[in-house]
Write an enzyme that holds these catalytic residues in place. Sequence first.
Site, mmCIF file in Angstrom:
data_model
loop_
_atom_site.group_PDB
_atom_site.id
_atom_site.type_symbol
_atom_site.label_atom_id
_atom_site.label_comp_id
_atom_site.label_asym_id
_atom_site.label_seq_id
_atom_site.Cartn_x
_atom_site.Cartn_y
_atom_site.Cartn_z
ATOM 1 N N THR A 1 10.489 39.580 -5.329
ATOM 2 C CA THR A 1 11.475 39.914 -4.297
ATOM 3 C C THR A 1 12.755 40.411 -4.965
ATOM 4 O O THR A 1 13.305 41.459 -4.607
ATOM 5 C CB THR A 1 11.762 38.673 -3.422
ATOM 6 O OG1 THR A 1 10.531 38.244 -2.863
ATOM 7 C CG2 THR A 1 12.754 38.976 -2.324
ATOM 8 N N LYS B 1 5.051 35.451 10.393
ATOM 9 C CA LYS B 1 6.013 34.512 9.788
ATOM 10 C C LYS B 1 5.750 33.123 10.326
ATOM 11 O O LYS B 1 5.247 32.958 11.447
ATOM 12 C CB LYS B 1 7.451 34.910 10.151
ATOM 13 C CG LYS B 1 8.484 34.376 9.190
ATOM 14 C CD LYS B 1 8.542 35.197 7.907
ATOM 15 C CE LYS B 1 9.549 34.697 6.924
ATOM 16 N NZ LYS B 1 9.762 35.668 5.841
ATOM 17 N N SER C 1 2.867 40.301 -3.037
ATOM 18 C CA SER C 1 1.942 39.438 -2.300
ATOM 19 C C SER C 1 0.676 40.226 -1.948
ATOM 20 O O SER C 1 -0.440 39.718 -2.019
ATOM 21 C CB SER C 1 2.587 38.937 -1.001
ATOM 22 O OG SER C 1 3.252 37.723 -1.232
ATOM 23 N N ASN D 1 15.029 31.443 -5.090
ATOM 24 C CA ASN D 1 14.037 32.379 -5.620
ATOM 25 C C ASN D 1 14.603 33.797 -5.710
ATOM 26 O O ASN D 1 14.567 34.428 -6.761
ATOM 27 C CB ASN D 1 12.773 32.332 -4.741
ATOM 28 C CG ASN D 1 11.743 33.329 -5.208
ATOM 29 O OD1 ASN D 1 11.879 34.520 -4.975
ATOM 30 N ND2 ASN D 1 10.735 32.854 -5.903
ATOM 31 N N LYS E 1 1.169 39.321 7.954
ATOM 32 C CA LYS E 1 1.543 38.743 6.656
ATOM 33 C C LYS E 1 3.004 38.351 6.675
ATOM 34 O O LYS E 1 3.833 39.108 7.165
ATOM 35 C CB LYS E 1 1.335 39.840 5.584
ATOM 36 C CG LYS E 1 1.728 39.452 4.188
ATOM 37 C CD LYS E 1 0.525 38.989 3.417
ATOM 38 C CE LYS E 1 0.853 38.425 2.072
ATOM 39 N NZ LYS E 1 1.351 37.043 2.105
HETATM 40 P P1 NAD Z 1 15.190 29.647 -1.643
HETATM 41 O O1 NAD Z 1 14.988 28.444 -0.834
HETATM 42 O O2 NAD Z 1 14.501 29.776 -2.950
HETATM 43 O O3 NAD Z 1 16.753 29.873 -1.904
HETATM 44 C C1 NAD Z 1 17.713 29.870 -0.883
HETATM 45 C C2 NAD Z 1 19.081 29.702 -1.542
HETATM 46 O O4 NAD Z 1 20.086 29.886 -0.564
HETATM 47 C C3 NAD Z 1 19.286 28.309 -2.142
HETATM 48 O O5 NAD Z 1 19.970 28.455 -3.365
HETATM 49 C C4 NAD Z 1 20.190 27.612 -1.126
HETATM 50 O O6 NAD Z 1 20.984 26.616 -1.719
HETATM 51 C C5 NAD Z 1 21.013 28.791 -0.645
HETATM 52 N N1 NAD Z 1 21.594 28.606 0.675
HETATM 53 C C6 NAD Z 1 20.969 28.234 1.823
HETATM 54 N N2 NAD Z 1 21.863 28.174 2.820
HETATM 55 C C7 NAD Z 1 23.055 28.523 2.295
HETATM 56 C C8 NAD Z 1 24.358 28.659 2.828
HETATM 57 N N3 NAD Z 1 24.596 28.414 4.119
HETATM 58 N N4 NAD Z 1 25.342 29.044 1.995
HETATM 59 C C9 NAD Z 1 25.095 29.293 0.696
HETATM 60 N N5 NAD Z 1 23.884 29.195 0.136
HETATM 61 C C10 NAD Z 1 22.887 28.819 0.923
HETATM 62 O O7 NAD Z 1 14.822 30.874 -0.677
HETATM 63 P P2 NAD Z 1 14.436 32.355 -1.072
HETATM 64 O O8 NAD Z 1 12.963 32.445 -1.100
HETATM 65 O O9 NAD Z 1 15.251 32.808 -2.241
HETATM 66 O O10 NAD Z 1 14.901 33.127 0.239
HETATM 67 C C11 NAD Z 1 16.248 33.568 0.403
HETATM 68 C C12 NAD Z 1 16.252 34.721 1.391
HETATM 69 O O11 NAD Z 1 15.403 35.755 0.894
HETATM 70 C C13 NAD Z 1 15.724 34.372 2.781
HETATM 71 O O12 NAD Z 1 16.411 35.122 3.758
HETATM 72 C C14 NAD Z 1 14.287 34.825 2.716
HETATM 73 O O13 NAD Z 1 13.746 35.099 4.002
HETATM 74 C C15 NAD Z 1 14.459 36.088 1.881
HETATM 75 N N6 NAD Z 1 13.209 36.543 1.268
HETATM 76 C C16 NAD Z 1 12.538 35.751 0.382
HETATM 77 C C17 NAD Z 1 11.348 36.222 -0.155
HETATM 78 C C18 NAD Z 1 10.566 35.440 -1.173
HETATM 79 O O14 NAD Z 1 9.600 35.987 -1.713
HETATM 80 N N7 NAD Z 1 10.936 34.230 -1.499
HETATM 81 C C19 NAD Z 1 10.862 37.487 0.206
HETATM 82 C C20 NAD Z 1 11.601 38.268 1.089
HETATM 83 C C21 NAD Z 1 12.776 37.782 1.608
#
Ligand code: NAD
Length: 415
Positions: free
Chosen positions: A190, A106, A349, A221, A70
Site C-alpha cells: 500500500t 469490505k 493482494s 502499515n 475484494k
Molecule cells: P494500521 O492499523 O496499521 O495503522 C493505522 C495508524 O493510524 C496507527 O498508527 C494508528 O495509531 C493511527 N491512527 C488511528 N486513528 C488515529 C487518529 N485519530 N489520529 C492519529 N493517528 C491515528 O492501519 P493501516 O492498514 O495502515 O490503514 C491506514 C489507512 O490506510 C486506512 O484508511 C486504511 O483503510 C488504508 N488502507 C490500508 C491498506 C492496507 O493494505 N493496510 C490498503 C489500502 C488502504
Amino acid sequence: MKENTNPYEIVKQQIQAAAEKLGLNDGVVQILSRPMRVLSVSFPVKMDDGTIRVFDGYRSQHCDVLGPTKGGIRFHPDVTKDEVVALSMWMTFKCSIVGVPYGGGKGGVICDPRKLSEGELERVSRGFMEAIASFVGPDKDIPAPDIYTNAQVMGWMMDTYSRIKQTYSPAVITGKPLSIGGSRGRSEATARGCVFAIVEAMNQLGKPLACATVAVQGFGNAGRVAANLLHELGCKIVAVCDTTGAIYNPDGLSVEELEHLKDDEHSTINDCHGFSITVDELLELDVDILIPAAMENCITSENAHRIQARIVAEAANGPTTPAADRILAANDVLVIPDVLANAGGVTVSYFEWVQNLMNFYWTEDDINTKLHDAMVTAYRKVTDVAKEYDTDLRTAAFMTALLQLAEAMEARGWV
Ligand code: NAD
C-alpha cells in the site's frame, strides 16, 4: 450548515460528480450507488475472564461486474455499517482504476483490538470468519487486512475457512503470512504504491524528491512504510503521529529512531527527538507532501483552508470530504485520491491471489516491478482524463473507473 461526513453519502456524491461530467447512463449510477449485498453478523466470543461477549460485524459486497469482490477487514471501535459499505464502494473504483479484475468488498468488526489479549483477538478473528464463511470465497469475495488487522489475523481467518470447507484454501484471503501463501511485498504494497504515485506526481510538477518535506498522519502499515520508503528516496520526514500523539522536527525526524520506538512496547513515537504537536497541527504544517494514513474525514471544510502541503497523498481511505476537496483545489493543492494513491495494496493482494490459485510464487522484484507498472499506468491514465476534462484527480479517477464499469455492465446486459 454542518458538513455531512457520513462516508456513504460522500462516496455517492463522488460517483454523481464523475457521472455528470461523463453524461453517463442513470442506470449505471443507480447500480453503483448502493451495495449489491451486505451481511450483518453477531457472534459470541469467550473472553479470558470466562465471560461471553457478543461482537457485531459487517461484510459488504458492492458490485461484482468486473470480478469477485475484494477488500479488507477492519477491527475498530468506530466501525459502522455505512462506513463498511462506503469502503466497499471505494474498492470497486480502486480495483478498476488500477486494472485489477475485482469488484469492491469490505468488512468490519466493532471492537478495539488494543484492549484484547492475543487469545481473545484470535477468537474474534476466527469467530468473524466463521460468521461470514458462506458469504466469502476465492471466486466470490476475498478479504484482506485493514486498520488494526494484520498478517496473523489473516492467517487465523484462512485457517478457519479452510477447516470449515475441509480444503486448503489460501486464495480466500490475502495479506497472509508468507508461510501459508502470502505474497512477497504485500505488507509494504500500500505504501510502496503510494510512493510510486507521489514520485510520478513530483515528476509531473517538476519538483525534486530529494529533501522534499513530508508529514505522515498515522504510523501503521501504510504510514510507517511510506515514511521509510520516502526517507530512502531522500525526503525529509518532518512529522509523524499515531493515536499516542504527534512529533515534529523541522530538520527531519530520525526514521531509525521512530522504528525503534514503535517496536519497543515501553516507548511511543513521542519519545523521538523533536517537538510535541497535535494531530491537527501536523495536518496544517508547511510541507511538500502530506500523507493522511489513518482514518476518514481528517481534512474537512473546517481545516482545509489551513492545509499548506503542496501534495496530499491519500494513503488512507476517505480522509478528505467533498467540501474540503473544493477548498484544496481552489488553493492549488494536488490531491492524489485514495482510490488511486492506496491502490497498491489491492494490486499486490491480487498478485497474492493469482499466486495462490497457480500455486506458483514470484520474487519480490517481480512483485515490485509489476506494482510499479500498475501504479504508473493508473496514475498517467487518471491524469490524462483530468487534463481532457479539466478536472481534479479524484473526479478523473472516478471517471476512469466509471467508463470501464459502464462498459462491463453493458456487456453483461445490466444496462
Ligand atoms: P494500521 O492499523 O496499521 O495503522 C493505522 C495508524 O493510524 C496507527 O498508527 C494508528 O495509531 C493511527 N491512527 C488511528 N486513528 C488515529 C487518529 N485519530 N489520529 C492519529 N493517528 C491515528 O492501519 P493501516 O492498514 O495502515 O490503514 C491506514 C489507512 O490506510 C486506512 O484508511 C486504511 O483503510 C488504508 N488502507 C490500508 C491498506 C492496507 O493494505 N493496510 C490498503 C489500502 C488502504
